[in-house]
Design a protein around this motif. Structure first.
Motif, mmCIF file in Angstrom:
data_model
loop_
_atom_site.group_PDB
_atom_site.id
_atom_site.type_symbol
_atom_site.label_atom_id
_atom_site.label_comp_id
_atom_site.label_asym_id
_atom_site.label_seq_id
_atom_site.Cartn_x
_atom_site.Cartn_y
_atom_site.Cartn_z
ATOM 1 N N GLY A 498 -25.249 99.492 1.449
ATOM 2 C CA GLY A 498 -24.803 99.081 0.121
ATOM 3 C C GLY A 498 -23.795 97.949 0.188
ATOM 4 N N TYR A 502 -24.002 94.351 -1.522
ATOM 5 C CA TYR A 502 -22.916 93.833 -2.362
ATOM 6 C C TYR A 502 -22.535 92.417 -1.931
ATOM 7 C CZ TYR A 502 -18.142 93.036 -3.916
ATOM 8 O OH TYR A 502 -17.006 92.464 -4.449
ATOM 9 N N ASN A 507 -27.930 93.183 -6.408
ATOM 10 C CA ASN A 507 -27.609 94.379 -7.181
ATOM 11 C C ASN A 507 -28.782 95.358 -7.215
ATOM 12 O OD1 ASN A 507 -25.667 95.773 -8.770
ATOM 13 N ND2 ASN A 507 -26.881 95.313 -10.591
ATOM 14 N N TYR A 510 -28.845 97.465 -4.141
ATOM 15 C CA TYR A 510 -27.749 98.433 -4.137
ATOM 16 C C TYR A 510 -28.140 99.672 -4.939
ATOM 17 C CZ TYR A 510 -22.963 100.179 -3.997
ATOM 18 O OH TYR A 510 -21.848 100.950 -3.750
ATOM 19 N N LEU A 511 -28.752 99.469 -6.094
ATOM 20 C CA LEU A 511 -29.153 100.596 -6.932
ATOM 21 C C LEU A 511 -30.234 101.425 -6.241
ATOM 22 C CD1 LEU A 511 -29.246 98.823 -10.415
ATOM 23 C CD2 LEU A 511 -27.372 100.119 -9.365
ATOM 24 N N ALA A 514 -28.517 103.652 -3.736
ATOM 25 C CA ALA A 514 -27.866 104.780 -4.395
ATOM 26 C C ALA A 514 -28.873 105.861 -4.780
ATOM 27 C CB ALA A 514 -27.107 104.300 -5.625
ATOM 28 N N ARG A 515 -30.065 105.444 -5.232
ATOM 29 C CA ARG A 515 -31.101 106.420 -5.580
ATOM 30 C C ARG A 515 -31.571 107.193 -4.342
ATOM 31 N NH1 ARG A 515 -32.621 102.374 -9.451
ATOM 32 N NH2 ARG A 515 -33.928 101.330 -7.895
ATOM 33 N N LEU A 536 -21.200 106.455 -3.910
ATOM 34 C CA LEU A 536 -22.398 105.668 -4.193
ATOM 35 C C LEU A 536 -22.851 105.846 -5.641
ATOM 36 C CD1 LEU A 536 -24.486 106.080 -0.910
ATOM 37 C CD2 LEU A 536 -23.702 103.927 -1.904
ATOM 38 N N THR A 539 -20.252 103.879 -7.997
ATOM 39 C CA THR A 539 -20.354 102.411 -7.940
ATOM 40 C C THR A 539 -21.683 101.940 -8.522
ATOM 41 O OG1 THR A 539 -21.120 102.642 -5.644
ATOM 42 C CG2 THR A 539 -18.785 102.122 -5.989
ATOM 43 N N ALA A 540 -22.763 102.671 -8.239
ATOM 44 C CA ALA A 540 -24.069 102.266 -8.781
ATOM 45 C C ALA A 540 -24.072 102.345 -10.307
ATOM 46 C CB ALA A 540 -25.166 103.160 -8.204
ATOM 47 N N CYS A 544 -24.608 99.270 -13.064
ATOM 48 C CA CYS A 544 -25.629 99.333 -14.133
ATOM 49 C C CYS A 544 -25.016 99.190 -15.517
ATOM 50 C CB CYS A 544 -26.359 100.679 -14.072
ATOM 51 S SG CYS A 544 -27.541 100.802 -12.741
#
Length: 923
Positions: A498, A502, A507, A510-511, A514-515, A536, A539-540, A544
């Protein structure tokens, strides 16, 4: 006879500006009929001969002026006992002028040069002086290695050197730093080069060298120009590319190594034995040394080395100890001892190191002495290194693991110890050494666990010094391989992935990371793993724009953080605090992370921690602190070979230069940051560099340029690409620039993202800035109320600078609404803050608004100095206080060449020609 000094190219001589200036002034004075003398004294390789070469080159003349008669000689040990051999080598080219001297002097000097004999008294020294002045033009005489010149020649030349006032002669001497010289001849002490000058030497010799290799050369050479040159020329192709570790000692066939070896060879055998003990353990205390060699034997044997300047006493908290005066000499002492003598020295040290806190040192010396079977020695050393953690001192843990691996026969264990050595080298800020250790794993059959560790280290190397996209790919692969074996480590690796996303400004990725992490969660996860999942998730959600959903996991991070005391967890808690709007807490947590990293010897992590701290400080307007932290972060990033972190800190320094109104410095630093960003895929750094440039545009009133730059580098609006965090941070500047250029709808769209985030926090600083942006967009009747609301929020916050920015905009609006009295109150407050913080351009805007409000405003600077940029003004003040270019450079973290460039511009702007005039003006 003594040999002439070899000519060398007179290219750029870095870090010796003051000495060169002084020598050129001596030459200019001699041309005018009144010369002088000087002694250049310094350790071997510090540039004495190079400075003499510069003087000889300049004295040779140019198209406009006749040259000097240049005489040169170098003292040699072989002829140090031949009377007048030095005079013979120096004066032989002008011996045909002897008939011009009085007969008695000519006869005496001829006897000295031909027979090596002369009577006592003044006749011979006076003859030397008169011969130097009898050439019919200016003369430069250079005597190198004067310590090896025969005594009668040396005394005659010192006699002449004291009597050159009113004569067209310059007499220069080069001497080692342990030589006693006359106190009545000017002496220039040549110390080690500063970091900037040493770096430029390396850049000239090997352009484009990887940052970590460059930093390693600088560490090994310790500012010695000759050492830098020899190390740079010794690099092989793999070392230049960064694939192999750079050299850690001087080349054994080099001049400096041979000079040290010759110097050591003259010491007694007993002294050499004690020096070997010092070389075998850099942390050796005097008490331990005495225990190993015997108290009387050790101290008595060291006396010749101390008198010869080989070792010095160093004060310390546990008492004085001995150390080598020139650190590079340690390797020479150790290398010239036979294997048997080395093992004996290590065995002696192992026998006297018995305390618990000396466990690692004892195991190291036992392993070096081969004091038992290899397997048990390797196990003892690895166990001691593991227990020591990341403590400083000798040996560094990475070296202990490496030595343990060399003594290990079992393939899996050997590989695990090499991987541990690579990881410790990485944490110690030695990426080249880490890569070299990882390369050795390629020849071994390794387990999946060790392979995963190696890939993780490679990912870290790529994240800090390579392409962020490649680092992200490496981390994702490692996380997938760890998912079934070590979930905690797998989640930690996902956080690293991540971070790579960043830095790249990706972006979407990164999402996705996180998923993936969310799918791995379990209800019974321990607290440490829960914290990472929450980090995580929080921040995600923030990225969003789901700020209310982000609040719960971010607060959970802060609840769980006190259970751990690692730098990483403290940083995650700091980021959570910042996203929740608690910048003071974020700075405090990042400070603790820095202290923890230093205590653990993990200095290489400090630049990243400082980067996060600066992001929190931006909102509180602590620009002086930002500058200090960015300077430290840049220095450490360069020393540890972390160009990606260096790019971030260059960007922050560009931003603070923009705040100060120093557009020239801002442009230089931003260009460096953007160049690094392009080479390493750093979207965050590119956006930061352009934000700094846009800030400078805005302060100078170039609103269209500022809006265009921010629009291009951090695209506005949902669904667009760009670096989201930098987009949010730069929104206040974009809104102001867009409003000024009439793009009000675009400004409203940009403000929505910042509005939602600031509204989800309780930060008065953020809310004040957002309210100011709304005031800029409001109708004239509503703007005043919003400005007043913004100022009320500012009073509850911490940012004096942003308060002043709001006061300036409010005062400007009041003036345009024909309320000059009300405007002046806010404009005066803004001006006071801008002047106190050195924000020159913003202060100019405040003064212009005050003049527009009907008030004459005078600058507080001395006459004409208001023309200078902030940095030029700082340099002018420091120079006026008597500082040299090098001292100014050290204070302001610039190169002496940059300082010289600024001084030329300062003199031009102020219409002055000398430092004397500058002192008069500034006072």
């Amino acid at each position: 006879m003594p040999s002439p000094s070899p000519a060398s190219p007179s290219g750029a001589l870095h870090g010796r500006d003051a000495e060169q200036d002084a020598l050129l002034r001596l030459l200019d004075a001699a041309r005018d009929g009144s010369g002088g003398s000087a002694i250049l004294r310094g350790a071997r390789g510090t540039g004495k001969s190079a400075l003499l070469d510069v003087a000889a080159d300049r004295a040779s003349g140019d198209g406009d002026r006749d040259g000097f008669v240049v005489l040169r000689v170098r003292g040699t040990e072989a002829e140090a006992r031949l009377p007048y051999a030095g005079l013979h080598g120096l004066l032989r080219p002008i011996a045909d002028r002897l008939p011009k001297l009085p007969a008695s002097q000519a006869e005496e000097l001829a006897r000295a040069l031909e027979l090596g004999a002369a009577t006592d008294g003044l006749v011979l020294p006076a003859a030397v002086l008169n011969l130097l002045t009898a050439t019919g033009g200016p003369v430069l005489a250079c005597v190198d290695d004067v310590q090896h010149l025969d005594a009668p020649s040396r005394e005659a030349l010192f006699f002449a050197a004291r009597r050159l006032a009113g004569e067209p002669v310059v007499l220069l001497f080069g001497a080692d730093d342990d030589v006693t010289v006359p106190g009545d001849i000017p002496v220039f002490e040549l110390g080690a080069l500063d970091a900037g000058a040493a770096g430029r030497v390396v850049d000239d010799l090997v352009p484009g060298l990887p940052e970590d290799v460059r930093a390693s050369l600088l560490r090994t050479a310790r500012g010695n120009p000759l050492a830098l040159g020899e190390l740079a020329r010794s690099l092989g192709p793999d070392q230049i590319s960064g694939a192999a570790a750079p050299p850690e000692t001087l080349p054994r066939n080099g001049r400096l190594w041979r000079a040290y070896a010759d110097r050591l060879a003259r010491l007694p055998a007993g002294t050499a034995d004690v020096l070997l003990l010092l070389a075998a353990d850099p942390d050796l205390e005097t008490a331990t040394l005495a225990a190993a060699a015997g108290p009387e034997c050790a101290l008595t044997a060291l006396e010749p080395a101390e008198c010869a300047g080989v070792v010095v006493r160093v004060p310390g908290p546990a008492g004085d100890r001995y150390d080598f005066r020139e650190p590079a000499m340690r390797a020479v002492v150790y290398a010239h001892a036979s294997p048997a003598r080395r093992r004996a020295a290590h065995r002696l040290l192992a026998d006297v190191l018995g305390r618990d806190d000396q466990r690692l040192r004892r195991a190291w010396h036992r392993a070096a002495a081969l004091d038992g079977p290899a397997g048990p020695l390797a196990d003892e050393l690895a166990a001691a290194a593991t227990a020591a953690g990341s403590q400083g001192g000798h040996p560094p843990p990475f070296l202990a693991f490496e030595r343990a691996a060399e003594l290990t026969a079992h393939g899996d264990v050997r590989a695990a110890r090499l991987a541990a050595a690579a990881r410790r080298a990485w944490h110690a800020g030695l990426p080249g050494r880490a890569r070299s250790l990882l390369t050795r794993l390629n020849s071994l059959t390794i387990s999946d666990e060790v392979r995963g560790q190696a890939e993780l280290i490679r990912g870290n190397l790529e994240l800090r010094g390579g392409k962020t996209g490649s680092a992200g790919d490496d981390f994702m692969a490692v996380a997938e391989s760890l998912a079934d074996r070590d979930r905690e480590q797998a989640v930690r690796v996902l956080i690293r992935a991540g971070e790579a996303s960043y830095l790249a400004g990706d972006n979407t990725r990164y999402l996705d990371i996180a998923r993936r992490a969310e799918a791995m969660r379990r209800p019974d996860d321990p607290a440490a793993v829960q914290l990472m999942f929450e980090y995580l998730a929080g921040t995600a959600a923030t990225f969003c724009g789901r700020h209310r959903a982000a609040a719960a996991p971010l607060r959970r991070v802060l609840e769980l953080a006190p259970l751990a005391r690692t730098p990483s967890v403290l940083v995650w808690a700091g980021v959570a605090s910042m996203l929740l709007g608690d910048d003071v807490r974020a700075v405090r947590l990042c400070n603790r992370a820095v202290e923890t990293a230093r205590a653990r010897g993990a200095l290489s992590t400090v630049p990243q921690v400082l980067d996060f701290m600066i992001q929190a400080e931006i909102w509180t307007g602590r620009h002086a602190s930002i500058t200090a932290n960015a300077v430290e972060g840049l220095r450490l990033a360069q020393e540890c070979g972390r160009p990606n972190s260096a790019g971030q800190h260059l960007g922050w320094l560009a931003l603070t230069a923009a705040v100060e109104g120093d557009e020239e410095t801002c442009a230089i630093r931003a260009a460096g940051a953007i160049e690094l960003a392009g080479a390493h895929g750093l979207g965050a750094t590119e956006a930061l560099g352009n934000w700094a440039l846009a800030h400078a545009d805005l302060a100078a009133g170039r609103y269209a340029d500022a809006a265009k730059r921010l629009r291009a580098t951090t695209p506005r609006g949902q669904g667009t690409r760009g670096h989201l965090v930098m987009q949010v941070l730069s929104t206040p500047q974009f809104v102001e620039a867009a409003v000024r250029t009439g793009d009000r709808e675009e400004a409203r769209q940009a403000l929505r993202v910042l509005d939602r985030w600031a509204g989800s926090t309780r930060s008065p600083d953020r809310l004040a800035v957002v309210t100011r942006c709304h005031a800029l967009l409001a109708a004239p009747g509503d703007a005043e109320e919003r400005y007043r609301a913004a100022l009320e929020l500012h009073r509850q916050g911490f940012s004096e600078f942003e308060t002043a920015r709001t006061q300036l905009l409010f005062g400007s609006a009041l003036r345009r609404n024909r309320r000059p009295g009300a405007a002046r109150e806010h404009l005066h407050s803004a001006l006071e803050t801008f002047e106190r913080s050195g924000a020159r351009r913003w202060a100019e805007q405040a003064r212009a608004e005050l003049r527009g409000a009907g008030e004459a405003v005078r600058t507080h600077r001395p006459g004409g100095v208001e023309k200078l940029t902030v940095q030029q003004y700082q340099i002018a003040r420091i120079v006026a206080d008597g500082a040299t270019n090098r001292e100014v450079a050290a204070l302001l973290y610039l190169s002496p060449r940059t300082v010289e460039h600024h001084l030329r511009n300062i003199f031009a702007k102020l219409d002055i020609r000398s430092r004397v005039e500058l002192v008069r003006l500034m006072s």
